[in-house]
Enzyme design. Sequence first.
Site, short mmCIF file in Angstrom:
data_model
loop_
_atom_site.label_atom_id
_atom_site.label_comp_id
_atom_site.label_asym_id
_atom_site.label_seq_id
_atom_site.Cartn_x
_atom_site.Cartn_y
_atom_site.Cartn_z
N GLY A 62 46.46 17.96 29.61
CA GLY A 62 47.30 18.22 30.56
C GLY A 62 47.30 17.15 31.61
O GLY A 62 46.12 16.33 31.45
N GLN B 251 46.77 12.92 40.10
CA GLN B 251 45.82 12.13 39.08
C GLN B 251 46.28 10.96 38.84
O GLN B 251 45.49 9.92 38.61
CB GLN B 251 45.53 12.82 37.59
CG GLN B 251 44.93 14.10 37.98
CD GLN B 251 44.45 15.00 36.59
OE1 GLN B 251 45.58 15.43 36.05
NE2 GLN B 251 43.40 14.70 36.27
N CYS C 227 38.14 17.44 32.88
CA CYS C 227 39.25 17.02 33.71
C CYS C 227 39.04 15.41 33.45
O CYS C 227 37.99 14.84 33.71
CB CYS C 227 38.82 17.33 35.28
SG CYS C 227 40.26 16.70 36.33
N LEU C 228 40.35 14.60 33.42
CA LEU C 228 40.32 13.29 33.12
C LEU C 228 39.91 12.55 34.57
O LEU C 228 39.39 11.56 34.40
CB LEU C 228 41.79 12.79 32.94
CG LEU C 228 42.19 13.66 31.42
CD1 LEU C 228 43.85 13.17 31.27
CD2 LEU C 228 41.42 12.89 30.43
N HIS D 18 44.75 25.10 35.84
CA HIS D 18 43.92 23.87 36.21
C HIS D 18 45.03 22.76 36.82
O HIS D 18 44.60 22.17 37.86
CB HIS D 18 43.24 23.31 34.91
CG HIS D 18 42.51 21.88 35.20
ND1 HIS D 18 41.14 21.99 34.58
CD2 HIS D 18 42.82 20.91 35.18
CE1 HIS D 18 40.97 20.54 34.76
NE2 HIS D 18 42.02 19.93 35.19
N GLU D 19 45.97 22.60 36.11
CA GLU D 19 46.90 21.57 36.75
C GLU D 19 47.73 22.05 37.79
O GLU D 19 47.92 21.04 38.82
CB GLU D 19 48.22 21.26 35.49
CG GLU D 19 47.76 20.83 34.30
CD GLU D 19 46.84 19.62 34.27
OE1 GLU D 19 46.52 19.10 35.23
OE2 GLU D 19 45.92 19.66 33.25
N HIS E 294 45.33 20.94 40.74
CA HIS E 294 45.64 19.79 41.21
C HIS E 294 46.69 19.44 42.31
O HIS E 294 46.43 18.57 43.15
CB HIS E 294 45.83 18.88 40.13
CG HIS E 294 44.75 18.61 39.10
ND1 HIS E 294 43.60 17.61 39.65
CD2 HIS E 294 44.53 18.52 37.68
CE1 HIS E 294 42.75 17.69 38.47
NE2 HIS E 294 43.19 18.01 37.47
#
Length: 176
Positions: A46, A51, A94-95, A136-137, A140
Amino acid sequence: MALLPIIIAPDARLKVTCAPVENVDADIVRLLDDMLDTMYTAPGLGLAAPQVDVQKRILVADVSRDPDNRDPIFLINPELLEASEDLFKYEEGCLSLPEHYAEVERPAKIKVGYLDRDGKRQELEAEDILATVIQHEMDHLDGVLFVDHISSLKRSLILRKLRKTKKQKAKETAEA
Ligand code: GNR
Ligand code: NI
């Protein structure tokens, strides 16, 4: 098609509350496509707009993990409509927190309302991994990272390591 740089924590830009999208115009559609490319290239399950330094309520996801059978979703202004009592525990990454992982428990089933890439109102039901990734997204978009769901001890440890890595990288860049 363009790859966007991903912001690494700790960074104040990952802590902001993103603004709703007013109009799903050509710029938004291009952003969605660039985010998807960036996510597949990373690779990640995702990606949320903040981000990639865009403070808007936009996310993309694809949990199919099969490059030959892609199944991307594009969510604009997502809203949580329903969340199950029963929880699903998953080891999250997480990226924006590369190479750090921790188990997080979240509702196992959710229903989300959103605008699709045509600007049309849609609803989506998700469970298990997809439900986890969407939550999770969505976090953000409100400046929340998965480490905000774990103990402060584990969180501090991860953020300290990330700060150290950033300093080291900055030093290497200065020396080069
Ligand atoms: O690639 C990712 N994997 C992942 C694993 C478990 C729970 C959530 C995720 S999302 C993450 C990519 C990312 O950072 N999205 O914001
Ligand atoms: Ni993430």
